[in-house]
Write a protein that holds these residues in place. Structure first.
Motif, PDB file in Angstrom:
ATOM      1  N   ALA A 259       4.238  -2.380  -1.189  1.00 17.97           N
ATOM      2  CA  ALA A 259       3.600  -1.087  -0.933  1.00 17.97           C
ATOM      3  C   ALA A 259       4.532  -0.135  -0.195  1.00 17.97           C
ATOM      4  CB  ALA A 259       2.330  -1.291  -0.118  1.00 17.97           C
ATOM      5  N   PRO A 260       4.628   1.136  -0.661  1.00 19.17           N
ATOM      6  CA  PRO A 260       5.437   2.108   0.079  1.00 19.17           C
ATOM      7  C   PRO A 260       4.833   2.442   1.428  1.00 19.17           C
ATOM      8  CG  PRO A 260       4.227   3.184  -1.702  1.00 19.17           C
ATOM      9  CD  PRO A 260       4.027   1.706  -1.874  1.00 19.17           C
ATOM     10  N   VAL A 261       3.535   2.217   1.583  1.00 17.53           N
ATOM     11  CA  VAL A 261       2.869   2.566   2.835  1.00 17.53           C
ATOM     12  C   VAL A 261       3.228   1.574   3.939  1.00 17.53           C
ATOM     13  CG1 VAL A 261       0.632   2.859   3.972  1.00 17.53           C
ATOM     14  CG2 VAL A 261       0.982   3.712   1.645  1.00 17.53           C
ATOM     15  N   TYR A 262       3.270   0.253   3.606  1.00 16.75           N
ATOM     16  CA  TYR A 262       3.508  -0.715   4.664  1.00 16.75           C
ATOM     17  C   TYR A 262       4.271  -1.956   4.217  1.00 16.75           C
ATOM     18  CZ  TYR A 262      -1.102  -1.908   2.695  1.00 16.75           C
ATOM     19  OH  TYR A 262      -2.153  -2.146   1.862  1.00 16.75           O
ATOM     20  N   GLY A 263       4.783  -1.990   3.024  1.00 19.67           N
ATOM     21  CA  GLY A 263       5.498  -3.168   2.558  1.00 19.67           C
ATOM     22  C   GLY A 263       6.889  -3.277   3.151  1.00 19.67           C
ATOM     23  N   HIS A 264       7.558  -4.388   2.856  1.00 21.38           N
ATOM     24  CA  HIS A 264       8.953  -4.609   3.245  1.00 21.38           C
ATOM     25  C   HIS A 264       9.137  -4.691   4.760  1.00 21.38           C
ATOM     26  CE1 HIS A 264       9.656  -3.677  -0.957  1.00 21.38           C
ATOM     27  NE2 HIS A 264       9.096  -2.493  -0.788  1.00 21.38           N
ATOM     28  N   GLY A 265       8.067  -5.022   5.468  1.00 28.46           N
ATOM     29  CA  GLY A 265       8.158  -5.149   6.918  1.00 28.46           C
ATOM     30  C   GLY A 265       7.500  -6.438   7.355  1.00 28.46           C
ATOM     31  N   PRO A 266       6.583  -6.361   8.311  1.00 25.10           N
ATOM     32  CA  PRO A 266       5.868  -7.562   8.765  1.00 25.10           C
ATOM     33  C   PRO A 266       5.110  -8.212   7.604  1.00 25.10           C
ATOM     34  CG  PRO A 266       5.477  -5.701  10.232  1.00 25.10           C
ATOM     35  CD  PRO A 266       6.173  -5.149   9.032  1.00 25.10           C
ATOM     36  N   SER A 267       4.813  -9.487   7.767  1.00 22.63           N
ATOM     37  CA  SER A 267       4.053 -10.200   6.737  1.00 22.63           C
ATOM     38  C   SER A 267       2.630  -9.674   6.668  1.00 22.63           C
ATOM     39  CB  SER A 267       4.027 -11.688   7.055  1.00 22.63           C
ATOM     40  OG  SER A 267       3.225 -11.925   8.207  1.00 22.63           O
ATOM     41  N   LEU A 268       1.956  -9.981   5.576  1.00 27.59           N
ATOM     42  CA  LEU A 268       0.551  -9.596   5.426  1.00 27.59           C
ATOM     43  C   LEU A 268      -0.273 -10.118   6.600  1.00 27.59           C
ATOM     44  CD1 LEU A 268      -1.915  -8.538   3.858  1.00 27.59           C
ATOM     45  CD2 LEU A 268      -1.856 -10.629   2.496  1.00 27.59           C
ATOM     46  N   GLU A 269      -0.021 -11.354   6.999  1.00 28.68           N
ATOM     47  CA  GLU A 269      -0.801 -11.937   8.090  1.00 28.68           C
ATOM     48  C   GLU A 269      -0.528 -11.219   9.414  1.00 28.68           C
ATOM     49  OE1 GLU A 269       0.737 -13.582   5.745  1.00 28.68           O
ATOM     50  OE2 GLU A 269      -0.913 -14.620   4.769  1.00 28.68           O
ATOM     51  N   ASP A 270       0.769 -10.942   9.699  1.00 29.49           N
ATOM     52  CA  ASP A 270       1.105 -10.269  10.958  1.00 29.49           C
ATOM     53  C   ASP A 270       0.561  -8.843  10.985  1.00 29.49           C
ATOM     54  OD1 ASP A 270       2.395 -12.500  11.850  1.00 29.49           O
ATOM     55  OD2 ASP A 270       4.417 -11.792  11.339  1.00 29.49           O
ATOM     56  N   PHE A 271       0.691  -8.157   9.852  1.00 24.81           N
ATOM     57  CA  PHE A 271       0.216  -6.768   9.785  1.00 24.81           C
ATOM     58  C   PHE A 271      -1.299  -6.721   9.955  1.00 24.81           C
ATOM     59  CE2 PHE A 271      -0.647  -2.622   7.886  1.00 24.81           C
ATOM     60  CZ  PHE A 271       0.426  -1.853   8.319  1.00 24.81           C
ATOM     61  N   SER A 272      -1.996  -7.662   9.302  1.00 22.44           N
ATOM     62  CA  SER A 272      -3.459  -7.684   9.384  1.00 22.44           C
ATOM     63  C   SER A 272      -3.943  -8.011  10.797  1.00 22.44           C
ATOM     64  CB  SER A 272      -4.030  -8.716   8.411  1.00 22.44           C
ATOM     65  OG  SER A 272      -3.673  -8.411   7.088  1.00 22.44           O
ATOM     66  N   ALA A 273      -3.141  -8.774  11.520  1.00 30.65           N
ATOM     67  CA  ALA A 273      -3.567  -9.192  12.862  1.00 30.65           C
ATOM     68  C   ALA A 273      -3.577  -8.027  13.850  1.00 30.65           C
ATOM     69  CB  ALA A 273      -2.653 -10.298  13.374  1.00 30.65           C
ATOM     70  N   VAL A 274      -2.702  -7.039  13.652  1.00 33.42           N
ATOM     71  CA  VAL A 274      -2.579  -5.967  14.651  1.00 33.42           C
ATOM     72  C   VAL A 274      -3.060  -4.612  14.167  1.00 33.42           C
ATOM     73  CG1 VAL A 274      -0.672  -7.122  15.835  1.00 33.42           C
ATOM     74  CG2 VAL A 274      -0.179  -5.504  13.993  1.00 33.42           C
ATOM     75  N   THR A 275      -3.314  -4.449  12.866  1.00 37.66           N
ATOM     76  CA  THR A 275      -3.823  -3.177  12.347  1.00 37.66           C
ATOM     77  C   THR A 275      -5.175  -3.423  11.685  1.00 37.66           C
ATOM     78  OG1 THR A 275      -3.005  -3.275  10.058  1.00 37.66           O
ATOM     79  CG2 THR A 275      -1.412  -2.644  11.769  1.00 37.66           C
ATOM     80  N   PRO A 276      -5.873  -2.363  11.289  1.00 38.67           N
ATOM     81  CA  PRO A 276      -7.199  -2.539  10.669  1.00 38.67           C
ATOM     82  C   PRO A 276      -7.159  -3.109   9.254  1.00 38.67           C
ATOM     83  CG  PRO A 276      -7.039  -0.414  11.737  1.00 38.67           C
ATOM     84  CD  PRO A 276      -5.648  -0.971  11.684  1.00 38.67           C
ATOM     85  N   LEU A 277      -5.973  -3.322   8.669  1.00 42.65           N
ATOM     86  CA  LEU A 277      -5.943  -3.914   7.329  1.00 42.65           C
ATOM     87  C   LEU A 277      -6.724  -5.227   7.329  1.00 42.65           C
ATOM     88  CD1 LEU A 277      -4.973  -4.165   4.393  1.00 42.65           C
ATOM     89  CD2 LEU A 277      -2.896  -5.271   5.284  1.00 42.65           C
ATOM     90  N   THR A 278      -7.721  -5.304   6.456  1.00 40.81           N
ATOM     91  CA  THR A 278      -8.549  -6.501   6.373  1.00 40.81           C
ATOM     92  C   THR A 278      -8.581  -6.971   4.932  1.00 40.81           C
ATOM     93  OG1 THR A 278      -9.928  -5.633   8.168  1.00 40.81           O
ATOM     94  CG2 THR A 278     -10.798  -7.496   6.913  1.00 40.81           C
ATOM     95  N   VAL A 279      -8.041  -8.138   4.689  1.00 39.21           N
ATOM     96  CA  VAL A 279      -8.003  -8.732   3.351  1.00 39.21           C
ATOM     97  C   VAL A 279      -8.829 -10.006   3.426  1.00 39.21           C
ATOM     98  CG1 VAL A 279      -6.536  -9.632   1.522  1.00 39.21           C
ATOM     99  CG2 VAL A 279      -5.704  -7.778   2.989  1.00 39.21           C
ATOM    100  N   GLY A 280      -9.961 -10.001   2.734  1.00 37.25           N
ATOM    101  CA  GLY A 280     -10.831 -11.172   2.833  1.00 37.25           C
ATOM    102  C   GLY A 280     -12.147 -10.939   2.126  1.00 37.25           C
ATOM    103  N   SER A 281     -13.180 -11.571   2.639  1.00 36.32           N
ATOM    104  CA  SER A 281     -14.511 -11.459   2.040  1.00 36.32           C
ATOM    105  C   SER A 281     -15.200 -10.193   2.544  1.00 36.32           C
ATOM    106  CB  SER A 281     -15.344 -12.675   2.423  1.00 36.32           C
ATOM    107  OG  SER A 281     -15.625 -12.644   3.815  1.00 36.32           O
ATOM    108  N   PRO A 282     -16.246  -9.733   1.850  1.00 34.75           N
ATOM    109  CA  PRO A 282     -17.015  -8.582   2.351  1.00 34.75           C
ATOM    110  C   PRO A 282     -17.536  -8.798   3.763  1.00 34.75           C
ATOM    111  CG  PRO A 282     -17.577  -9.010   0.058  1.00 34.75           C
ATOM    112  CD  PRO A 282     -16.694 -10.139   0.494  1.00 34.75           C
TER     113      PRO A 282
END
Length: 380
Positions: A259-282
């Motif tokens: 993603a140009p918005v947030y890719g190529h940096g922290p891992s999905l798990e690290d990014f999700s832990a500190v920002t509102p990005l939530t990947v999971g169930s409803p």
């Protein structure tokens, strides 16, 4: 509580198949997405403004006008309108026109923009970003609230006897949100005018968003617009959902990584832990977004970023179905139940008209002077 979707309008290659959509495909897709937002029962669709690849949305008012003609309840907004490099006269005219065509279903979010080269492309200097935002917005407000404006500033040609047309619908300008990621001066500007403050809330940890909203709330009360908890706050956020959380992570990971918005940096798990990005169930999304109230207080607007990173249209529409059927109804019910009676809803055209005592024809009836451009005395 208003819920909706905001798009940054990126054109990104789908990393799972290597296919890049054309501009024509993405522009038509954004219309489909906006119509779907209304269909699933959400309230707001907001479109960003960019003037460089990989983005396509250089003219939000054109796109939003087209969407307005194909929807009936959807509130149309921006994310953001560039107050620094657009002429405030043109903003006043364009959004008043859109407001008329959409029957009042328009507000806008102002921002300075995060693409440095845009400034010289439009004859400005990025070092003047904050002063431009302050001066241009002061002029924009006068153009919407005063029929005839005499004005002189630092960054624009002076105006003498100028009337911006059309005048705002029913005598009420579109409600303005001030968008900022990291500038306290913009939070101060929003508070000074009693406008809304929108934090895009997709890059930074919640502690930072909490700090920015806190500044705005304190200054809103300082300027006498109401109590701090009555200030008008909007947040962004990003989600990707599947019934099974492991499926959501597996499917979204390649899009996140590119993603140009947030890719190529922290891992999905690290990014999700500190920002509102939530990947999971409803249910995980519901629990995460209910928790934001503990950080920023009762707020009025939540917009989700769901159509970026090369995600195919079919997947985006599936995400909207989940939001509309499983997530937003719960968030709306729970957050509305928790909100104290003295904390207002987000302003709408109808509520602003009612607060002003009813609709007024704001047409300026004056004989035009198409030789000098100077407006004669206003005759009502």
């Amino acid at each position: 509580m208003q819920f909706g979707v905001f798009s940054v309008s990126d054109i990104t290659t789908d990393p799972t198949n290597g296919r890049t959509p054309s501009e024509a495909e993405r522009i038509q897709a954004i219309v489909t997405i906006a119509k779907k937002v209304e269909e699933v029962g959400l309230d707001v669709f907001a479109l960003g403004e960019h003037h460089n690849p990989p983005f396509f949305s250089s003219s939000p008012t054109t796109t939003l006008g087209f969407i307005a003609a194909q929807t009936s309840t959807l509130l149309l907004s921006t994310a953001t309108t560039l107050i620094t490099t657009n002429d405030p006269v043109k903003i006043a005219e364009d959004y008043a026109m859109l407001q008329h065509l959409a029957g009042g279903r328009v507000d806008l979010t102002l921002g300075r923009g995060n693409t440095g080269p845009v400034y010289p492309w439009f004859g400005q200097d990025i070092r003047n970003g904050i002063p431009l935002a302050v001066e241009n917005y002061a002029l924009l407000r006068r153009l919407w609230t005063e029929d005839v404006v005499d004005w002189q500033g630092k960054f624009r040609t002076p105006l003498q006897g100028f009337t911006s047309t059309p005048r705002p619908l029913d005598g009420v300008p579109p409600f303005v949100w001030h968008g900022s990621i990291r500038s306290p001066e913009i939070a101060e500007q929003a508070a000074y005018y009693g406008d809304g403050f929108f934090h895009n809330n997709i890059f930074w940890p919640m502690s930072h968003t909490k700090q920015m909203v806190g500044i705005y709330r304190q200054r809103f009360e300082h300027y006498g617009h109401g109590r701090a908890d009555q200030a008008i706050v909007g947040l962004g956020g990003q989600v990707f959902m599947r019934k099974n959380s492991q499926d959501a992570v597996r499917e979204f990971r390649p899009y996140f990584d590119n993603a140009p918005v947030y890719g190529h940096g922290p891992s999905l798990e690290d990014f999700s832990a500190v920002t509102p990005l939530t990947v999971g169930s409803p249910q995980q999304v519901i629990e995460r977004y209910l928790s934001f109230r503990e950080d920023v207080g009762d707020y009025q607007r939540q917009l989700f970023l769901i159509d970026h990173a090369g995600l195919p249209l079919k997947t985006v529409l599936e995400q909207l179905d989940i939001l509309g059927e499983e997530v937003v109804p719960v968030l709306r019910r729970e957050l509305d139940a928790l909100r104290p009676a003295h904390v207002p809803d987000a302003p709408t055209h109808a509520s602003l008209v009612a607060a002003k005592g009813g609709a007024q024809d704001s047409t300026v009836y004056a004989a035009g002077d198409d030789v000098t451009g100077k407006a004669p005395a206003v005759a009502r």
